[in-house]
Write a protein that holds these residues in place. Sequence first.
Motif, short mmCIF file in Angstrom:
data_model
loop_
_atom_site.label_atom_id
_atom_site.label_comp_id
_atom_site.label_asym_id
_atom_site.label_seq_id
_atom_site.Cartn_x
_atom_site.Cartn_y
_atom_site.Cartn_z
N LEU A 6 0.99 -1.13 -0.06
CA LEU A 6 -0.13 0.03 -0.09
C LEU A 6 1.03 1.33 0.13
O LEU A 6 0.58 2.23 -0.59
N ILE A 7 1.74 1.29 0.84
CA ILE A 7 2.75 2.45 0.91
C ILE A 7 3.46 2.69 -0.64
O ILE A 7 3.53 3.78 -0.82
N SER A 8 3.91 1.54 -1.07
CA SER A 8 4.51 1.50 -2.30
C SER A 8 3.71 2.27 -3.25
O SER A 8 4.00 2.93 -4.32
N MET A 9 2.54 1.73 -3.26
CA MET A 9 1.51 2.07 -4.37
C MET A 9 1.14 3.54 -4.11
O MET A 9 0.95 4.31 -5.14
N VAL A 10 1.16 4.06 -2.95
CA VAL A 10 1.04 5.56 -2.62
C VAL A 10 2.06 6.43 -3.59
O VAL A 10 1.67 7.21 -4.18
N TYR A 11 3.26 5.82 -3.37
CA TYR A 11 4.31 6.57 -3.92
C TYR A 11 4.39 6.29 -5.57
O TYR A 11 4.78 7.36 -6.24
N MET A 12 3.83 5.13 -5.89
CA MET A 12 3.93 4.97 -7.44
C MET A 12 2.79 5.90 -8.17
O MET A 12 2.95 6.48 -8.89
N LEU A 13 1.60 5.99 -7.23
CA LEU A 13 0.56 7.10 -7.91
C LEU A 13 1.11 8.45 -7.70
O LEU A 13 0.75 9.40 -8.56
N LEU A 14 1.76 8.81 -6.57
CA LEU A 14 2.32 10.14 -6.64
C LEU A 14 3.27 10.48 -7.88
O LEU A 14 3.35 11.85 -8.13
N ASN A 15 4.05 9.38 -8.28
CA ASN A 15 5.05 9.67 -9.22
C ASN A 15 4.64 9.67 -10.84
O ASN A 15 5.52 9.73 -11.66
N ASN A 16 3.56 9.15 -10.91
CA ASN A 16 2.97 8.88 -12.08
C ASN A 16 1.47 9.79 -12.13
O ASN A 16 0.86 9.95 -11.03
N GLU A 17 1.17 10.22 -13.53
CA GLU A 17 -0.13 10.86 -13.70
C GLU A 17 -1.18 9.87 -13.50
O GLU A 17 -2.19 9.94 -12.91
N ILE A 18 -1.17 8.61 -14.27
CA ILE A 18 -2.37 7.65 -14.33
C ILE A 18 -1.48 6.50 -14.43
O ILE A 18 -0.85 6.04 -15.02
N LEU A 19 -1.99 5.30 -13.74
CA LEU A 19 -1.61 3.90 -13.66
C LEU A 19 -2.66 2.90 -13.83
O LEU A 19 -3.63 3.41 -13.03
N SER A 20 -2.82 2.09 -14.81
CA SER A 20 -3.91 1.26 -14.94
C SER A 20 -3.96 0.05 -13.67
O SER A 20 -2.63 0.05 -13.15
N ALA A 21 -5.13 -0.57 -13.56
CA ALA A 21 -5.16 -1.59 -12.49
C ALA A 21 -4.14 -2.80 -12.63
O ALA A 21 -3.61 -3.34 -12.11
N SER A 22 -4.09 -3.09 -14.28
CA SER A 22 -3.30 -4.09 -14.94
C SER A 22 -1.69 -4.02 -14.55
O SER A 22 -0.99 -4.55 -14.58
#
Length: 305
Positions: A6-22
């Motif tokens: 979950l923590i890693s996902m938050v930073y991934m989302l912060l670092n990218n405009e849009i990420l798909s579920a896949s």
Amino acid sequence: MKLERLISMVYMLLNNEILSASELADKYGVSQRTIYRDIETICAAGIPVVSYQGANGGYGIMEEYKMDRSLLGSYDVGSLVTLLQSMSSVFQDERASETIRRLQTIQGGQKSSSLNMDIGSRPFYRKSLQLLRDAINERKVIRFLYVNAKNERLEREVEPVQLLYRYDAWYLFGYCREREDYREFRLSRMTDLKALGLHFTANHKTREELPRPEAMPDRKTITVVLRISASSLARALDQLHIAEKQFHEDGRATLRFEVDERSLTNWLPAIILSLGEDAEVLEPPALREHLTAKLTSMLAVYSKR
């Protein structure tokens, strides 16, 4: 594991405009249904995740929520990212990679760093470095054969404390059980390195935390003068960059520097001999005599049949 994801996902989302579920599912090795549940958990924690529909849709975080990039200057972020990238290449460390992604959330679209580093990531060291760092983190005793300054090959059991990198070489700092004291071991002199199943419990101090040794009394310094031919100038400057340099019209150079007396028979002769006939000792006479004796001994070895 879920919390780390979950923590890693938050930073991934912060670092990218849009990420798909896949994309997120592939990244973390879980199903898309798990990603949907994770997104719900992140939203419940108060982080505003936005869902975007369409062929290029996915998830993102509201721009207003992203970290203020003024907290660190571009120089600070760029330098930290460069250092961590070098560390990550040495240790193949996913945690360092994750930290890089976090820093990049505030780096934005800044241009590439003007700094590039490679801190000794030679392939034949990586396995040993990873083993040593794991042993430090897991507080495991290690064993290895070591060639000391007297050229003796001895077995050592050590409680590892720190990895040190200086003077273009890696060192291990730890508590030597044979010597019952702290020692530094150069990685290039270690063989048969292994971590034992034995754990240690002592809370060792790092090298910086230990009392500094008393300063050695000043030793007599000797001025060394070398004449270097043009064909070996680059190699000489690589190893003797501290020297005062005088360049001559014929391409040769005179190098002048000071060393303590022990250096005349310690590390300096090896450097001079590595330059072959392209280096001549002008001063001091004692160094010329030592090299002459050394070359005579070498000739005797090669004249044997």
